[in-house]
Enzyme design. Structure first.
Site, short mmCIF file in Angstrom:
data_model
loop_
_atom_site.label_atom_id
_atom_site.label_comp_id
_atom_site.label_asym_id
_atom_site.label_seq_id
_atom_site.Cartn_x
_atom_site.Cartn_y
_atom_site.Cartn_z
N CYS A 263 0.79 -1.24 0.00
CA CYS A 263 0.00 0.00 0.00
C CYS A 263 0.82 1.29 0.00
O CYS A 263 0.59 2.16 -0.84
CB CYS A 263 -0.93 0.00 1.20
SG CYS A 263 -2.01 -1.43 1.18
C1 UGA Z 1 -1.25 0.09 5.83
C2 UGA Z 1 -2.07 1.00 6.75
O1 UGA Z 1 -1.51 0.97 8.06
C3 UGA Z 1 -3.53 0.55 6.80
O2 UGA Z 1 -4.29 1.45 7.59
C4 UGA Z 1 -4.08 0.52 5.38
O3 UGA Z 1 -5.43 0.07 5.35
C5 UGA Z 1 -3.23 -0.40 4.53
O4 UGA Z 1 -1.87 0.07 4.53
C6 UGA Z 1 -3.80 -0.38 3.14
O5 UGA Z 1 -3.80 0.68 2.50
O6 UGA Z 1 -4.39 -1.39 2.72
P1 UGA Z 1 -0.14 -2.34 6.05
O7 UGA Z 1 0.55 -1.98 4.78
O8 UGA Z 1 -0.82 -3.65 6.15
O9 UGA Z 1 -1.25 -1.21 6.40
O10 UGA Z 1 0.93 -2.32 7.22
P2 UGA Z 1 1.45 -1.27 8.30
O11 UGA Z 1 1.29 -1.85 9.63
O12 UGA Z 1 0.89 0.06 8.06
O13 UGA Z 1 3.02 -1.25 7.99
C7 UGA Z 1 3.51 -0.76 6.76
C8 UGA Z 1 5.03 -0.77 6.78
O14 UGA Z 1 5.54 0.23 7.67
C9 UGA Z 1 5.64 -2.10 7.27
O15 UGA Z 1 6.73 -2.45 6.47
C10 UGA Z 1 6.07 -1.80 8.69
O16 UGA Z 1 7.13 -2.60 9.12
C11 UGA Z 1 6.48 -0.33 8.57
N1 UGA Z 1 6.42 0.39 9.85
C12 UGA Z 1 5.23 0.58 10.46
C13 UGA Z 1 7.60 0.86 10.41
O17 UGA Z 1 8.70 0.69 9.86
N2 UGA Z 1 7.53 1.53 11.60
C14 UGA Z 1 6.34 1.75 12.23
O18 UGA Z 1 6.37 2.39 13.32
C15 UGA Z 1 5.18 1.25 11.65
#
Ligand code: UGA
Length: 437
Positions: A263
């Site tokens: 995403c």
């Molecule tokens: C993200 C959004 O959080 C959701 O709200 C949204 O619905 C979704 O995209 C989408 O558009 O379908 P997702 O991609 O499943 O969700 O995962 P996240 O938990 O957001 O993590 C995304 C990336 O950021 C991961 O690689 C994670 O490791 C990284 N991340 C996240 C960090 O490096 N640090 C953080 O503090 C949080």
């Protein structure tokens, strides 16, 4: 019946709402019919098998079954094109097939666009296709809403059961009322705030949400890279401290190897492309993306500081998934890091508890895959923790010492307390204090 559609369908059915899941992929449909999840998502399999047993969830490739329902959700993919814009082929096809099926619908029916689409898509792309193929006009017998989703992979079921808000964008009140009624039935007294907007606003809310979250990650990674240069400084403590300020908040401040997943990158590219087309260059968002891309170089830089030249060094990569609790490797930081390490001549051996099959189907046997973390570490000159899997948190200093040629460990997810791993050459993203090199 992709990620979003399947989780949405399973949760509706789990609350006693009769649900039909439609997909063109027969093999996927067959699996769902048997109550088995076609992807790795905690709680999904259990929920699916219960819903299928109770006959609350039916899966089919036959669009005509939508005729018997009051509401349908379009949850097809909107993949990136080379210029960053999104490909609307699938949403047009699905809207067309649904439109044809709805010709025969007697009662009112609302079509809900759940896919992530740029502002204007619901009204300018979905609406004309639906109206043309159903022979109906949006109004008394046909409704149309944009209703973006905010599910996170790995916690999607919990997110669907306990959302912080529901956003409904529509130009007609009748469809907003019907969709709100459906959510009221689903959530009962726990109905979260429902924000009603125009379709275009709802569509942009989704991009704003992901762009903000991605920017937060690139921001904390930027501070982590500064912290890295100062002995005694730890980015996790900085995140904790600034997170107490309610204007900042504690979540999404975990420094790491950069965001991945299907995403953030796709949505930022689409938003940047769309915005430029409208005559505005959103520099902040482009920098968020660039910072993320460069974060992979930071991880590789740490391995070079530990090993010097990487040529013919054996590097164990622990974790391929873009985050824990998913088998998804799309846009994963591991791919960017592995690519850079290989270009420098390193030999890679990787292990992931669930994502290795997906990695193999995408990249073939370009790297060695290990059966477990211990075999991955055997004879390695360096290990890099790329995904914060619980399995890796359980590894002790002895596990590294017993298997590796040299105990050089890069904690790119900051899962280890440096004081527990003092016998290793441990370096971590945003950790200026234990750089003993
Ligand atoms: C993200 C959004 O959080 C959701 O709200 C949204 O619905 C979704 O995209 C989408 O558009 O379908 P997702 O991609 O499943 O969700 O995962 P996240 O938990 O957001 O993590 C995304 C990336 O950021 C991961 O690689 C994670 O490791 C990284 N991340 C996240 C960090 O490096 N640090 C953080 O503090 C949080």
């Amino acid at each position: 019946m992709g990620y979003v559609g399947l989780c949405t369908a399973a949760t509706f059915a789990s609350h006693g709402i009769r649900t039909i899941g439609i997909d063109i992929d027969e093999a996927r449909i067959e699996r769902i019919r048997k109550g088995r999840a076609p992807l790795h998502e905690p709680r999904l399999g259990e929920m699916l098998s219960k819903a299928v047993k109770k006959k609350l969830l039916n899966a089919t490739s036959d669009f005509s079954l939508a005729t018997d329902t009051g509401t349908s959700f379009l949850s097809v993919g909107t993949p990136s094109q080379p210029d960053g814009s999104i490909d609307l082929t699938y949403i047009k096809q699905a809207a067309g097939e649904l439109g044809k099926a709805l010709q025969k619908r007697q009662g009112y029916h609302v079509v809900v666009v759940k896919s992530t689409v740029i502002p204007g898509t619901t009204n300018n792309t979905v609406k004309p296709v639906l109206e043309q193929l159903s022979g109906k006009i949006i109004g008394p017998s046909l409704g149309l809403c944009a209703n973006p989703e905010f599910l996170k992979e790995g916690t999607a079921i919990n997110d669907a059961l306990h959302p912080d808000k529901i956003v409904i964008g529509s130009n007609d009140k009748k469809s907003v009322d019907q969709l709100t009624r459906l959510y009221r039935k689903f959530y009962g007294p726990k109905l979260p705030p429902v924000v009603t907007t125009s379709p275009e606003t709802a569509e942009l809310v989704k991009y704003a949400s992901n762009a903000f979250l991605a920017t937060k990650v690139s921001f904390i990674n930027t501070i982590a890279n500064i912290a890295q240069k100062i002995p005694g400084v730890d980015i996790n403590q900085i995140a904790e401290a600034i997170g107490h300020d309610p204007r900042i908040g504690p979540l999404f401040l975990k420094a790491g190897p950069g965001y991945g997943g299907s995403c953030f990158h796709k949505d930022l590219q689409a938003l940047i492309h769309y915005s430029r087309e409208q005559g505005y260059d959103p520099i902040l968002l482009a920098e968020t993306e660039q910072t993320n891309e460069q974060q992979a170089d930071k991880v590789v830089g740490l391995s070079e500081r530990l090993l010097g030249q990487l040529g013919s060094k054996r590097i164990a990569v622990l974790g391929l998934a873009f985050k824990k609790d998913t088998d998804d490797i799309r846009e994963a930081a591991s791919i960017r890091v592995i690519d850079r390490l290989r270009k420098r001549g390193a030999k890679i051996v990787a292990y992931d508890p669930v994502a290795m099959l997906n990695f193999e189907s995408a990249f073939g046997n370009t790297i060695e895959l290990a059966k477990n973390p211990h075999t991955a570490l055997k004879g390695a000159d360096c290990a890099i923790v790329m995904t914060e899997w619980d399995e890796f948190k359980k590894l002790k200093a002895e596990d590294y010492l017993a298997n590796m040629r040299e105990p050089n460990v890069i904690d790119a997810r900051r899962i280890y307390k440096p004081e527990d791993y003092e016998r290793l050459n441990l370096v971590g993203i945003g950790l200026g204090s234990v750089l003993r090199i």
